[in-house]
Design an enzyme around this catalytic site. Structure first.
Site, PDB file in Angstrom:
ATOM      1  N   GLU A 251      14.500 -24.591  -8.841  1.00  0.00           N
ATOM      2  CA  GLU A 251      14.896 -24.082  -9.932  1.00  0.00           C
ATOM      3  C   GLU A 251      15.586 -22.788 -10.236  1.00  0.00           C
ATOM      4  OE1 GLU A 251      11.338 -24.543 -12.895  1.00  0.00           O
ATOM      5  OE2 GLU A 251      10.935 -26.441 -11.816  1.00  0.00           O
TER       6      GLU A 251
ATOM      7  N   CYS B  11      17.348 -15.789 -12.691  1.00  0.00           N
ATOM      8  CA  CYS B  11      16.336 -15.890 -11.556  1.00  0.00           C
ATOM      9  C   CYS B  11      16.297 -17.198 -10.664  1.00  0.00           C
ATOM     10  CB  CYS B  11      14.921 -16.160 -12.512  1.00  0.00           C
ATOM     11  SG  CYS B  11      13.377 -16.205 -11.893  1.00  0.00           S
TER      12      CYS B  11
ATOM     13  N   CYS C 179       5.444 -23.920  -2.996  1.00  0.00           N
ATOM     14  CA  CYS C 179       4.983 -22.488  -2.583  1.00  0.00           C
ATOM     15  C   CYS C 179       3.412 -22.877  -1.927  1.00  0.00           C
ATOM     16  CB  CYS C 179       4.601 -21.839  -3.964  1.00  0.00           C
ATOM     17  SG  CYS C 179       4.024 -19.962  -3.490  1.00  0.00           S
TER      18      CYS C 179
ATOM     19  N   CYS D  91      -1.613 -19.978  -6.562  1.00  0.00           N
ATOM     20  CA  CYS D  91      -2.093 -19.304  -7.801  1.00  0.00           C
ATOM     21  C   CYS D  91      -2.604 -20.255  -8.681  1.00  0.00           C
ATOM     22  CB  CYS D  91      -1.074 -18.194  -8.147  1.00  0.00           C
ATOM     23  SG  CYS D  91      -0.637 -17.096  -7.117  1.00  0.00           S
TER      24      CYS D  91
ATOM     25  N   CYS E 292      -0.125 -21.207 -11.952  1.00  0.00           N
ATOM     26  CA  CYS E 292       1.299 -21.560 -11.518  1.00  0.00           C
ATOM     27  C   CYS E 292       1.496 -22.992 -11.477  1.00  0.00           C
ATOM     28  CB  CYS E 292       1.591 -20.488 -10.402  1.00  0.00           C
ATOM     29  SG  CYS E 292       3.281 -20.550  -9.898  1.00  0.00           S
TER      30      CYS E 292
ATOM     31  N   CYS F  50       8.653 -20.867 -14.399  1.00  0.00           N
ATOM     32  CA  CYS F  50       8.974 -21.725 -12.928  1.00  0.00           C
ATOM     33  C   CYS F  50       8.044 -22.786 -12.565  1.00  0.00           C
ATOM     34  CB  CYS F  50       8.708 -20.440 -12.007  1.00  0.00           C
ATOM     35  SG  CYS F  50       9.804 -18.816 -12.167  1.00  0.00           S
TER      36      CYS F  50
END
Length: 342
Positions: free
Chosen positions: A93, A106, A113, A117, A120, A334
């Site tokens: 993205e 961005c 990932c 977290c 997220c 995100c």
């Protein structure tokens, strides 16, 4: 890509050396580098190069170019969110945003990932792979090409942990700032990290003029470890020590990102503890109302709690702002668009 060379991940000197192996003069490197950083998608667009040389390049190398899978345009502001498909089918993205000082993009640094977290969307499904320098540049170039807008600022705060892809990210920053290309001063770049302390020290040694943004999100180990697994390796005080060392070595102010999660980290006691830890540090605190993620149970703090938190921090002399929400109607936070496309 099929054993071919990734030209866009090379700087001018490396292009020159590569061209010499092809029997071509090294002076062509500046010309080809400029074309690549204008966002061309084929060698045929390099009209100042001979057909013979273009044919050699197409046999030996490739120009990376992402495909737009989805494009969402906000009706609330000028935010545009892209879901790009890379050559191997992975998706990332990119968000184009308009501010008073210019347009900012961005970008993602990884496909997925592994930081885990809890609030997220980017980390759902784990890490698939890290992006190449060319694939980071491509997000900027493709967004500019599609929108017709000139990007003046870049934020490495999309999908992925930039410092988990350290070497490629540093190479990308070098290419981004090269004369003859986008030539962007690194003062116009922000790099976000969840707190990989060893990599912060490596970055510190480079003394780059970028803004380091640290995703803190909690004032103590108890809260931070419950929402950010990275804290179990490097606790809050260890992270803040690294941040102080970074500031002293670079002279650059650090930005602390703090996602306001209702009932988790938004109490007056949290604000006071955070303020006491950060007092006297050259820093800026950016309060972010947490984005709702359907796979997560966390909710964003009400506006009155965010304002109370801000007032407490400001009362300790800290520079603190509440992040302006952009593209709320197009899933601009995100990971949400990528997750929906899986």
């Amino acid at each position: 890509m099929d054993g071919k060379h990734d030209l866009k991940s090379m700087d001018i000197k490396e292009l020159g050396a590569f061209f010499q192996t092809l029997g071509a003069p090294s002076y062509k490197a500046k010309q080809v580098f400029a074309w690549l950083h204008r966002g061309v998608v084929s060698f045929d667009e390099m009209t100042d190069q001979s057909k013979a040389f273009r044919a050699i390049l197409s046999e030996q190398a490739y120009i990376s170019c992402p495909k737009i899978v989805r494009k969402l345009e906000s009706k609330l502001d000028d935010t545009v969110k892209y879901l790009f498909e890379l050559a191997d089918g992975e998706c990332v993205e990119t968000v184009l945003m308009r501010y008073a000082y210019g347009d900012s993009v961005c970008i993602s640094t990884q496909a997925g990932c592994r930081m885990g977290c809890g609030f997220c969307a980017s980390t759902i499904g784990g890490l698939h792979r890290s992006l190449l320098p060319s694939e980071m540049l491509d997000q900027i170039l493709a967004a500019m090409r599609d929108s017709g807008r000139k990007v003046s600022h870049v934020v490495l705060m999309g999908i992925g942990e930039p410092l988990d892809n350290y070497d490629n990210v540093v190479r990308f920053l070098h290419l981004l700032s090269c004369k003859g290309g986008l030539n962007m001063g690194l003062r116009h770049v922000s790099l976000s990290t969840c707190g990989l302390v060893d990599r912060i020290y490596r970055l510190m040694e480079l003394k780059l003029q970028l803004t380091l943004s640290v995703s803190l999100h909690a004032p103590n180990d108890t809260i931070r470890s419950s929402i950010m697994p990275v804290n179990r390796k490097w606790g809050v005080e260890t992270l803040l020590t690294a941040c102080r060392d970074y500031i002293n070595a670079t002279g650059r102010r650090i930005s602390f990102e703090y996602a306001m999660i209702d009932g988790v980290n938004d109490t007056p006691a949290c604000a006071q503890e955070l303020a006491e830890r950060l007092r006297g540090m050259l820093c800026h605190v950016n309060l972010i109302p947490a984005n709702p993620v359907k796979e997560r149970s966390y909710q964003k703090s009400p506006a009155e709690k965010v304002e109370r938190f801000r007032r407490i921090l400001a009362g300790f002399g800290l520079t603190v702002t509440v992040r302006r929400t952009l593209g709320a109607d197009i899933q601009a936070s995100c990971g949400q668009l990528r997750q929906a496309a899986r």
